[in-house]
Design an enzyme around this catalytic site. Structure first.
Site, PDB file in Angstrom:
ATOM      1  N   TYR A 135       0.843  -1.192   0.000  1.00 20.66           N
ATOM      2  CA  TYR A 135       0.000   0.000   0.000  1.00 20.66           C
ATOM      3  C   TYR A 135       0.886   1.252   0.000  1.00 20.66           C
ATOM      4  O   TYR A 135       1.530   1.582   0.985  1.00 20.66           O
ATOM      5  CB  TYR A 135      -0.962   0.022   1.194  1.00 20.66           C
ATOM      6  N   HIS A 144      -0.225 -11.986   0.847  1.00 21.33           N
ATOM      7  CA  HIS A 144      -1.203 -11.124   0.159  1.00 21.33           C
ATOM      8  C   HIS A 144      -1.830 -11.829  -1.041  1.00 21.33           C
ATOM      9  O   HIS A 144      -3.035 -11.710  -1.294  1.00 21.33           O
ATOM     10  CB  HIS A 144      -0.505  -9.834  -0.283  1.00 21.33           C
ATOM     11  N   PRO A 147     -15.714  -4.242   1.856  1.00 20.77           N
ATOM     12  CA  PRO A 147     -17.074  -4.559   2.296  1.00 20.77           C
ATOM     13  C   PRO A 147     -18.102  -3.557   1.781  1.00 20.77           C
ATOM     14  O   PRO A 147     -19.294  -3.849   1.783  1.00 20.77           O
ATOM     15  CB  PRO A 147     -16.974  -4.502   3.830  1.00 20.77           C
ATOM     16  N   LEU A 148     -17.601  -2.398   1.326  1.00 18.29           N
ATOM     17  CA  LEU A 148     -18.509  -1.388   0.765  1.00 18.29           C
ATOM     18  C   LEU A 148     -18.411  -1.359  -0.752  1.00 18.29           C
ATOM     19  O   LEU A 148     -18.850  -0.391  -1.398  1.00 18.29           O
ATOM     20  CB  LEU A 148     -18.162   0.003   1.345  1.00 18.29           C
ATOM     21  N   GLY A 149     -17.846  -2.423  -1.330  1.00 15.65           N
ATOM     22  CA  GLY A 149     -17.700  -2.454  -2.791  1.00 15.65           C
ATOM     23  C   GLY A 149     -16.870  -1.283  -3.294  1.00 15.65           C
ATOM     24  O   GLY A 149     -17.211  -0.659  -4.289  1.00 15.65           O
ATOM     25  N   GLY A 151     -16.679   1.486  -2.045  1.00 16.39           N
ATOM     26  CA  GLY A 151     -17.463   2.719  -1.884  1.00 16.39           C
ATOM     27  C   GLY A 151     -18.740   2.711  -2.706  1.00 16.39           C
ATOM     28  O   GLY A 151     -19.663   3.477  -2.449  1.00 16.39           O
TER      29      GLY A 151
HETATM   30  N1  LIG Z   1      -6.312  -8.278   0.665  1.00 15.08           N
HETATM   31  C1  LIG Z   1      -6.518  -7.558  -0.404  1.00 15.08           C
HETATM   32  O1  LIG Z   1      -6.153  -7.952  -1.519  1.00 15.08           O
HETATM   33  C2  LIG Z   1      -7.222  -6.241  -0.290  1.00 15.08           C
HETATM   34  C3  LIG Z   1      -7.710  -5.586  -1.434  1.00 15.08           C
HETATM   35  C4  LIG Z   1      -8.364  -4.365  -1.270  1.00 15.08           C
HETATM   36  C5  LIG Z   1      -8.513  -3.816   0.007  1.00 15.08           C
HETATM   37  N2  LIG Z   1      -7.989  -4.474   1.092  1.00 15.08           N
HETATM   38  C6  LIG Z   1      -8.140  -3.933   2.462  1.00 15.08           C
HETATM   39  O2  LIG Z   1      -9.519  -3.801   2.745  1.00 15.08           O
HETATM   40  C7  LIG Z   1      -9.799  -2.478   3.194  1.00 15.08           C
HETATM   41  C8  LIG Z   1     -11.207  -2.092   2.810  1.00 15.08           C
HETATM   42  O3  LIG Z   1     -11.389  -2.129   1.408  1.00 15.08           O
HETATM   43  P1  LIG Z   1     -11.424  -0.819   0.499  1.00 15.08           P
HETATM   44  O4  LIG Z   1     -10.973   0.336   1.324  1.00 15.08           O
HETATM   45  O5  LIG Z   1     -10.661  -1.102  -0.734  1.00 15.08           O
HETATM   46  O6  LIG Z   1     -12.942  -0.721   0.078  1.00 15.08           O
HETATM   47  P2  LIG Z   1     -14.283  -0.380   0.886  1.00 15.08           P
HETATM   48  O7  LIG Z   1     -14.048  -0.446   2.336  1.00 15.08           O
HETATM   49  O8  LIG Z   1     -15.320  -1.232   0.293  1.00 15.08           O
HETATM   50  O9  LIG Z   1     -14.575   1.115   0.418  1.00 15.08           O
HETATM   51  C9  LIG Z   1     -13.689   2.170   0.676  1.00 15.08           C
HETATM   52  C10 LIG Z   1     -14.224   3.410  -0.041  1.00 15.08           C
HETATM   53  O10 LIG Z   1     -15.511   3.726   0.494  1.00 15.08           O
HETATM   54  C11 LIG Z   1     -15.538   5.069   0.940  1.00 15.08           C
HETATM   55  N3  LIG Z   1     -16.361   5.097   2.163  1.00 15.08           N
HETATM   56  C12 LIG Z   1     -16.096   4.498   3.361  1.00 15.08           C
HETATM   57  N4  LIG Z   1     -17.111   4.694   4.221  1.00 15.08           N
HETATM   58  C13 LIG Z   1     -18.034   5.433   3.563  1.00 15.08           C
HETATM   59  C14 LIG Z   1     -19.294   5.956   3.915  1.00 15.08           C
HETATM   60  N5  LIG Z   1     -19.833   5.735   5.128  1.00 15.08           N
HETATM   61  N6  LIG Z   1     -19.983   6.696   2.983  1.00 15.08           N
HETATM   62  C15 LIG Z   1     -19.468   6.908   1.753  1.00 15.08           C
HETATM   63  N7  LIG Z   1     -18.257   6.415   1.362  1.00 15.08           N
HETATM   64  C16 LIG Z   1     -17.557   5.696   2.259  1.00 15.08           C
HETATM   65  C17 LIG Z   1     -14.107   5.453   1.195  1.00 15.08           C
HETATM   66  O11 LIG Z   1     -13.996   6.847   1.016  1.00 15.08           O
HETATM   67  P3  LIG Z   1     -12.757   7.722   1.566  1.00 15.08           P
HETATM   68  O12 LIG Z   1     -11.530   7.088   0.962  1.00 15.08           O
HETATM   69  O13 LIG Z   1     -13.047   9.059   0.990  1.00 15.08           O
HETATM   70  O14 LIG Z   1     -12.759   7.684   3.029  1.00 15.08           O
HETATM   71  C18 LIG Z   1     -13.365   4.643   0.135  1.00 15.08           C
HETATM   72  O15 LIG Z   1     -13.322   5.349  -1.064  1.00 15.08           O
HETATM   73  C19 LIG Z   1      -8.692  -1.643   2.512  1.00 15.08           C
HETATM   74  O16 LIG Z   1      -8.552  -0.390   3.147  1.00 15.08           O
HETATM   75  C20 LIG Z   1      -7.506  -2.555   2.644  1.00 15.08           C
HETATM   76  O17 LIG Z   1      -6.937  -2.431   3.934  1.00 15.08           O
HETATM   77  C21 LIG Z   1      -7.383  -5.681   0.947  1.00 15.08           C
END
Ligand SMILES: NC(=O)c1ccc[n+]([C@@H]2O[C@H](COP(=O)([O-])OP(=O)(O)OC[C@H]3O[C@@H](n4cnc5c(N)ncnc54)[C@H](OP(=O)(O)O)[C@@H]3O)[C@@H](O)[C@H]2O)c1
Length: 326
Positions: free
Chosen positions: A57, A124, A204-206, A208
């Protein structure tokens, strides 16, 4: 305050919701370190103490950010990080789980995180060139050396999980899982139950999308992940907005937000599930944390599971889909 959940059977206990830190350094718009650090501190105040990062990251800068944020607070949190990619001139160049590379990556993570132990270390992505037995062998040596407490895998397939677990118990699988991404339900989730391995759903939020606040891919700048996300392109975006309106309907009915519905749905899928919604903003963190107080009725859950329109587009482009071990 949030409840605790167990991941696996080896003693790893974490807050029922974690905080995904990736977006603080890449993928979703301009970083804002001051607000990100404030978000991490607010998370700890709210009891969200399971923090997710990875060497890749940034690369590196996300772990450094966590290291800076956690000065004097290390003992209050559970840090999960990951190794497994080659990083050349700041760019990801394929997977690498060669034993020497794992050791180097972990030494780097410890330095950047300013800690002498990693609570949960994930591979990973599976490296087809290195047998998983050898990878877990090295990871378990790191446990014996006191540098790591528990082991995890990410996007590993059923065969890999089984073979890994025979060498050393795996506490958690981190893979994509959400209302609209259900690929784990057929084979992987039953296997996790059988072996008592926890599930940490990422995105989990797709990314966002499920919150209903995203724009079509073309509206994002070139290095923003969403610009190339197949689910946010043209017709797929329009099609997938139907899913968003569906989630919004359930949210309105429950006087909550779509993000809260998406997270509550995951929390109600089982005790061994700990979602890690990502955000770099205190306001979103606070909103997301309240999902732990939302109980969806079985009718709402059934509606979400049975009537949700089919998602349009893959979750990754071809290059990234190829890293998924299935
Ligand atoms: N193992 C893997 O291969 C892998 C791959 C991807 C992600 N991850 C991990 O999983 C974590 C979560 O996944 P993710 O961050 O990719 O996706 P996510 O949690 O599904 O969505 C994150 C996005 O949603 C927005 N958001 C969060 N809460 C919100 C709300 N209440 N209302 C509106 N928008 C909201 C965030 O905005 P802001 O950025 O503006 O706050 C960001 O753009 C990552 O941070 C990472 O640590 C792991």
């Amino acid at each position: 305050m949030l409840n605790k959940r167990k991941l696996g059977n080896q003693g790893l206990e974490v807050s029922e919701l974690g905080l995904g830190c990736m977006g603080m350094s890449q993928s979703y718009g301009a970083p804002n370190d001051a607000e990100s650090i404030a978000t991490i501190h607010r998370a700890i105040e709210l009891g969200v103490t399971f923090l997710d990062t990875a060497e890749i990251y940034g690369p590196y800068i996300n772990e450094e950010l966590l290291g800076r944020s956690l000065q004097g607070k290390r003992s209050k949190v559970v840090i999960a990080t990951k190794f497994g990619f080659n990083i050349v001139n700041g760019k990801m160049q394929g997977v690498n789980s060669q034993p020497q590379h794992i050791r180097q990556a972990v030494e780097g993570s410890l330095k950047r995180l300013k800690t002498d132990y990693i609570d949960l270390l994930y591979q990973h992505r599976v490296d087809p060139k290195v047998p998983i037995e050898e990878v877990i062998g090295v990871m378990s040596e790191l446990i014996r050396e006191g540098k790591v407490r528990f082991l995890g895998l990410s996007e590993a397939g059923a065969d890999t999980i089984r073979r890994a677990h025979r060498i050393h118990p795996i506490s958690a699988l981190q893979s994509e899982y959400s209302i609209w991404e259900r690929n784990l339900e057929l084979n992987i989730i039953p296997l996790l139950h059988e072996l008592t391995i926890g599930l940490v759903p990422f995105c989990p939020l797709g990314r966002g999308f499920l919150t209903g606040k995203l724009k079509p891919a073309a509206d994002y700048i070139v290095n923003d992940f969403r610009r190339g996300d197949p689910r946010m392109q043209g017709e797929n975006f329009e099609e997938n907005m139907k899913i968003v309106s569906f989630v919004e309907r359930i949210a309105k009915k429950n006087r909550s937000t779509s993000a809260q519905v998406a997270l509550a749905w995951l929390l109600q899928k089982g005790d061994g599930i700990v979602p890690i919604p990502g955000t770099k903003k205190r306001s979103y963190l606070e909103e997301n944390t309240l999902s732990a107080k939302l109980t969806l009725s079985s009718a709402d859950i059934q509606e979400l599971e049975n009537a949700l329109p089919k998602v349009a587009g893959n979750r990754y482009n071809e290059q990234h889909m190829a890293y998924i071990d299935r």
